[in-house]
Design a protein around this motif. Structure first.
Motif, mmCIF file in Angstrom:
data_model
loop_
_atom_site.group_PDB
_atom_site.id
_atom_site.type_symbol
_atom_site.label_atom_id
_atom_site.label_comp_id
_atom_site.label_asym_id
_atom_site.label_seq_id
_atom_site.Cartn_x
_atom_site.Cartn_y
_atom_site.Cartn_z
ATOM 1 N N PRO A 15 0.979 -1.235 0.095
ATOM 2 C CA PRO A 15 -0.092 0.075 0.100
ATOM 3 C C PRO A 15 0.791 1.331 -0.004
ATOM 4 O O PRO A 15 0.808 2.113 -0.424
ATOM 5 C CB PRO A 15 -0.594 -0.083 0.433
ATOM 6 N N ALA A 16 1.722 1.108 0.458
ATOM 7 C CA ALA A 16 2.584 2.222 0.713
ATOM 8 C C ALA A 16 3.812 2.888 -0.189
ATOM 9 O O ALA A 16 3.646 4.114 -1.172
ATOM 10 C CB ALA A 16 3.851 2.252 1.595
ATOM 11 N N VAL A 17 3.933 1.562 -1.040
ATOM 12 C CA VAL A 17 4.344 1.854 -2.943
ATOM 13 C C VAL A 17 3.397 2.417 -3.532
ATOM 14 O O VAL A 17 3.468 2.885 -4.272
ATOM 15 C CB VAL A 17 5.245 0.274 -3.071
ATOM 16 N N ARG A 18 1.907 2.190 -4.148
ATOM 17 C CA ARG A 18 1.216 2.272 -4.317
ATOM 18 C C ARG A 18 1.415 3.825 -3.794
ATOM 19 O O ARG A 18 0.959 4.001 -5.096
ATOM 20 C CB ARG A 18 0.082 1.020 -4.080
ATOM 21 N N LYS A 19 1.472 4.271 -2.904
ATOM 22 C CA LYS A 19 0.933 5.816 -2.798
ATOM 23 C C LYS A 19 2.261 6.166 -3.022
ATOM 24 O O LYS A 19 1.866 6.829 -3.431
ATOM 25 C CB LYS A 19 0.529 5.937 -1.021
ATOM 26 N N ALA A 20 3.065 6.000 -3.113
ATOM 27 C CA ALA A 20 3.998 6.912 -3.641
ATOM 28 C C ALA A 20 4.133 6.787 -5.549
ATOM 29 O O ALA A 20 4.345 7.762 -5.795
ATOM 30 C CB ALA A 20 5.531 5.443 -3.298
ATOM 31 N N HIS A 21 3.894 5.554 -6.213
ATOM 32 C CA HIS A 21 3.115 5.715 -7.372
ATOM 33 C C HIS A 21 2.268 6.452 -8.158
ATOM 34 O O HIS A 21 2.590 6.857 -8.634
ATOM 35 C CB HIS A 21 2.817 3.679 -7.658
ATOM 36 N N LYS A 22 1.695 6.794 -7.713
ATOM 37 C CA LYS A 22 0.211 7.501 -7.251
ATOM 38 C C LYS A 22 0.824 9.176 -7.170
ATOM 39 O O LYS A 22 0.184 9.714 -8.137
ATOM 40 C CB LYS A 22 -0.785 6.968 -6.342
ATOM 41 N N ALA A 23 1.437 9.490 -6.753
ATOM 42 C CA ALA A 23 2.357 10.335 -5.897
ATOM 43 C C ALA A 23 2.589 10.657 -6.994
ATOM 44 O O ALA A 23 3.786 12.400 -7.300
ATOM 45 C CB ALA A 23 2.648 10.767 -4.989
ATOM 46 N N GLY A 24 3.661 9.811 -8.184
ATOM 47 C CA GLY A 24 4.018 10.481 -9.276
ATOM 48 C C GLY A 24 5.432 9.746 -8.959
ATOM 49 O O GLY A 24 6.124 10.530 -9.737
ATOM 50 N N ILE A 25 5.955 9.529 -8.045
ATOM 51 C CA ILE A 25 7.798 8.989 -7.336
ATOM 52 C C ILE A 25 8.007 7.585 -7.886
ATOM 53 O O ILE A 25 6.976 7.129 -7.046
ATOM 54 C CB ILE A 25 7.382 9.564 -5.981
ATOM 55 N N PRO A 26 8.716 7.086 -8.499
ATOM 56 C CA PRO A 26 9.214 6.312 -8.609
ATOM 57 C C PRO A 26 9.204 5.423 -8.529
ATOM 58 O O PRO A 26 10.763 5.801 -7.116
ATOM 59 C CB PRO A 26 10.018 6.437 -10.305
#
Length: 320
Positions: free
Chosen positions: A102-113
């Motif tokens: 879930p934390a990795v998904r949140k970073a992805h949604k924030a546009g952070i690779p």
């Protein structure tokens, strides 16, 4: 400004509304890393030192270096903090391959690779990750099984040998994959060898020694021990030595200095050679390559060859 960064900024500006995720908007790339547990073993300690040195040597890189201390909740909080800091990329060494998704998904949604290092996350999180940089842990487990089987054949006990197995931290992808590689490959190469028990050693030498002590009480006949790394393997070796149990073949994965030294003494048979320095440099390079818009493979492996008493002279002693 470097040529690569200048090219990145031009490309990002040109792609209106489609700027590549996490691109550095200043002259430096801000890369955050959250590690698994630096204090648990010398591999992770050496990795962190090498990562910081590699980042310091790159004038285009600024880093935020964090350690979760083996705590999933802390690592998730660190991911949240890096997202809030609006870093350009995040490198994560997962404490747990499923819990961090879930934390990795949140970073992805924030546009952070997100680049996963050393130990991959669970497959259901792959859509949120740019690349995995590290060893092929399933192949490592398979190679360890081959090392053990070859030794049993040399000894003439491949039709009767009994093996115990000490795994790493439960839920940790590296532990799962190395165990799977070993469990799958051993019956293929030595179908008559029996794996009689398996218990976690949590990457900890003292705990692994206690696990082995219990195995030695429970089983009168143990011919081989496979451990997910040499730190645990040497713990098992110490238990066998204290109990006066000789003739056991010890095989690990990730050759530590203590494992190398035990091989030199003729007490420990083989392992898999893996450099934490290469691991750290590969992770940082992968993040920089992603931020520069370069095409990279999703599974970005570096090679980890077999090392035994027979060929160890070809390898430098590990520095960790």
């Amino acid at each position: 400004m470097t040529k690569s960064l200048r090219a990145l900024l031009i490309a990002s500006t040109a792609a209106t509304g489609m700027a590549f995720a996490g691109a550095a908007s200043a002259e430096t790339m801000k890369i955050g890393i959250t590690q698994n547990n630096v204090g648990v073993d010398s591999y992770q300690t050496t990795y962190e030192k090498a990562f910081i040195e590699a980042a310091d040597a790159n004038a285009d890189v600024e880093t935020v270096v964090l350690d979760a201390g083996g705590d999933v909740a802390r690592q998730i909080a660190q991911m949240e903090d890096l997202i809030q800091q609006e870093v350009d990329a995040i490198i994560i060494w997962p404490t747990n391959g499923e819990a961090v998704i879930p934390a990795v998904r949140k970073a992805h949604k924030a546009g952070i690779p997100v680049i996963v290092t050393n130990s991959n996350i669970a497959e259901q999180g792959f859509d949120f990750v740019k690349s995995f940089s590290g060893p092929d842990n399933i192949t490592q487990g398979k190679r360890s099984a081959e090392i053990m089987c070859d030794k049993f054949k040399e000894m003439g006990i491949e039709n009767e040998a009994q093996v115990v197995h000490i795994t790493g931290q439960p839920g940790y992808t590296t532990a799962i994959e190395r165990a799977k590689g070993f469990d799958d490959r051993l019956p293929e190469v030595c179908p008559n060898v029996t794996q009689i028990d398996k218990q976690p050693g949590d990457w900890n030498r003292e705990k692994s020694q206690k696990v082995m002590e219990a195995f030695l009480v429970k089983y009168d006949d143990i011919d081989g021990v496979y451990s997910g790394d040499d730190n645990m393997g040497v713990g098992a070796l110490n238990a066998a030595k204290a109990a006066g149990r000789e003739g056991i073949i010890f095989v690990g994965a990730t050759n530590f200095a203590v494992g190398y030294e035990a091989m030199e003494r003729g007490e420990y048979w083989g392992s898999i050679y893996q450099s934490p320095v290469d691991d750290a440099k590969a992770a940082l390079k992968t993040a920089v390559d992603v931020l520069n818009g370069e095409e990279i493979p999703f599974l970005n492996y570096f090679d980890t060859p077999k090392i035994t008493q027979d060929n160890m002279a070809e390898f430098d002693k590990p520095v960790f």
